[in-house]
Write an enzyme that holds these catalytic residues in place. Sequence first.
Site, PDB file in Angstrom:
ATOM      1  N   LYS A 196      33.249  -4.880  26.172  1.00  0.00           N
ATOM      2  CA  LYS A 196      32.509  -4.241  27.269  1.00  0.00           C
ATOM      3  C   LYS A 196      33.400  -3.275  28.051  1.00  0.00           C
ATOM      4  O   LYS A 196      32.966  -2.635  29.001  1.00  0.00           O
ATOM      5  CB  LYS A 196      31.953  -5.300  28.234  1.00  0.00           C
ATOM      6  CG  LYS A 196      30.846  -6.150  27.661  1.00  0.00           C
ATOM      7  CD  LYS A 196      30.006  -6.830  28.732  1.00  0.00           C
ATOM      8  CE  LYS A 196      30.752  -7.746  29.625  1.00  0.00           C
ATOM      9  NZ  LYS A 196      29.870  -8.480  30.562  1.00  0.00           N
ATOM     10  N   LYS A 208      35.881  -4.245  29.940  1.00  0.00           N
ATOM     11  CA  LYS A 208      36.230  -4.887  31.214  1.00  0.00           C
ATOM     12  C   LYS A 208      37.475  -5.750  31.021  1.00  0.00           C
ATOM     13  O   LYS A 208      37.609  -6.455  30.043  1.00  0.00           O
ATOM     14  CB  LYS A 208      35.078  -5.796  31.678  1.00  0.00           C
ATOM     15  CG  LYS A 208      33.906  -5.059  32.305  1.00  0.00           C
ATOM     16  CD  LYS A 208      33.003  -6.048  33.048  1.00  0.00           C
ATOM     17  CE  LYS A 208      32.103  -5.351  34.033  1.00  0.00           C
ATOM     18  NZ  LYS A 208      31.336  -6.295  34.858  1.00  0.00           N
TER      19      LYS A 208
HETATM   20  N1  C2G Z   1      25.277  -8.101  40.356  1.00  0.00           N
HETATM   21  C1  C2G Z   1      24.450  -7.896  41.461  1.00  0.00           C
HETATM   22  N2  C2G Z   1      24.933  -7.280  42.552  1.00  0.00           N
HETATM   23  C2  C2G Z   1      26.226  -6.863  42.592  1.00  0.00           C
HETATM   24  C3  C2G Z   1      27.074  -7.080  41.491  1.00  0.00           C
HETATM   25  C4  C2G Z   1      26.572  -7.714  40.368  1.00  0.00           C
HETATM   26  O1  C2G Z   1      23.262  -8.276  41.432  1.00  0.00           O
HETATM   27  N3  C2G Z   1      26.674  -6.238  43.709  1.00  0.00           N
HETATM   28  C5  C2G Z   1      24.708  -8.768  39.174  1.00  0.00           C
HETATM   29  C6  C2G Z   1      24.686  -7.859  37.950  1.00  0.00           C
HETATM   30  O2  C2G Z   1      23.554  -6.995  37.989  1.00  0.00           O
HETATM   31  C7  C2G Z   1      24.624  -8.878  36.812  1.00  0.00           C
HETATM   32  C8  C2G Z   1      25.406 -10.072  37.381  1.00  0.00           C
HETATM   33  O3  C2G Z   1      25.493  -9.873  38.814  1.00  0.00           O
HETATM   34  O4  C2G Z   1      23.264  -9.271  36.591  1.00  0.00           O
HETATM   35  C9  C2G Z   1      26.797 -10.177  36.802  1.00  0.00           C
HETATM   36  O5  C2G Z   1      27.456  -8.943  37.029  1.00  0.00           O
HETATM   37  P1  C2G Z   1      28.698  -8.567  36.068  1.00  0.00           P
HETATM   38  O6  C2G Z   1      29.652  -9.702  36.019  1.00  0.00           O
HETATM   39  O7  C2G Z   1      29.165  -7.199  36.434  1.00  0.00           O
HETATM   40  O8  C2G Z   1      27.951  -8.519  34.652  1.00  0.00           O
HETATM   41  P2  C2G Z   1      27.962  -7.339  33.567  1.00  0.00           P
HETATM   42  O9  C2G Z   1      29.340  -6.890  33.290  1.00  0.00           O
HETATM   43  O10 C2G Z   1      26.923  -6.382  34.009  1.00  0.00           O
HETATM   44  O11 C2G Z   1      27.527  -8.139  32.243  1.00  0.00           O
HETATM   45  O12 C2G Z   1      25.035  -8.979  28.333  1.00  0.00           O
HETATM   46  C10 C2G Z   1      24.990  -8.637  29.705  1.00  0.00           C
HETATM   47  C11 C2G Z   1      26.366  -8.348  30.243  1.00  0.00           C
HETATM   48  O13 C2G Z   1      27.266  -9.406  29.937  1.00  0.00           O
HETATM   49  C12 C2G Z   1      26.257  -8.141  31.754  1.00  0.00           C
END
Ligand code: C2G
Length: 129
Positions: A44, A46
């Site tokens: 990803k 990250k």
């Molecule tokens: N999130 C949120 N508000 C934020 C930050 C994050 O609602 N200010 C939500 C994201 O939309 C996501 C969840 O928290 O639904 C986890 O965020 P991340 O750890 O950044 O996940 P991500 O890298 O988007 O991974 O297969 C799907 C991916 O693994 C999603």
Amino acid sequence: MKKVITYGTFDILHSGHINLLRRAKEYGDYLIVAASSDEFNEIKGKKAYYSFEQRKMILEAVRYVDLVIPEHNWEQKTTDVKKYNVDVFVMGDDWKGEFDFLKEYCEVIYLPRTVGISTTKIKEDLNKR
Ligand code: C2G
């Protein structure tokens, strides 16, 4: 029992994550969180501060979370939904539309992201100090 699932890295857990997890849990009785493995985070693009084991342990301590499983790839969602008899798939709306293919198997909900907070912002703010 109505089962909900969500996916993510959940690094340096913050109020945006908690808001998502709390609202996701409201759609059922049992919330599964598929936390991205360290290897999948690389895919990803990250680099999580906490290892998968640490992120898993932290997520397991959240009152809304009932089970944490690893997310190894983009392709496992359909298998997971079937394997765990999931009724509702929930993600933040930065992913809106991306997982609509799951509508064949379960409800698909995209929730508004929490504005003004992100793991990236936390890292940037701390670096400024
Ligand atoms: N999130 C949120 N508000 C934020 C930050 C994050 O609602 N200010 C939500 C994201 O939309 C996501 C969840 O928290 O639904 C986890 O965020 P991340 O750890 O950044 O996940 P991500 O890298 O988007 O991974 O297969 C799907 C991916 O693994 C999603």
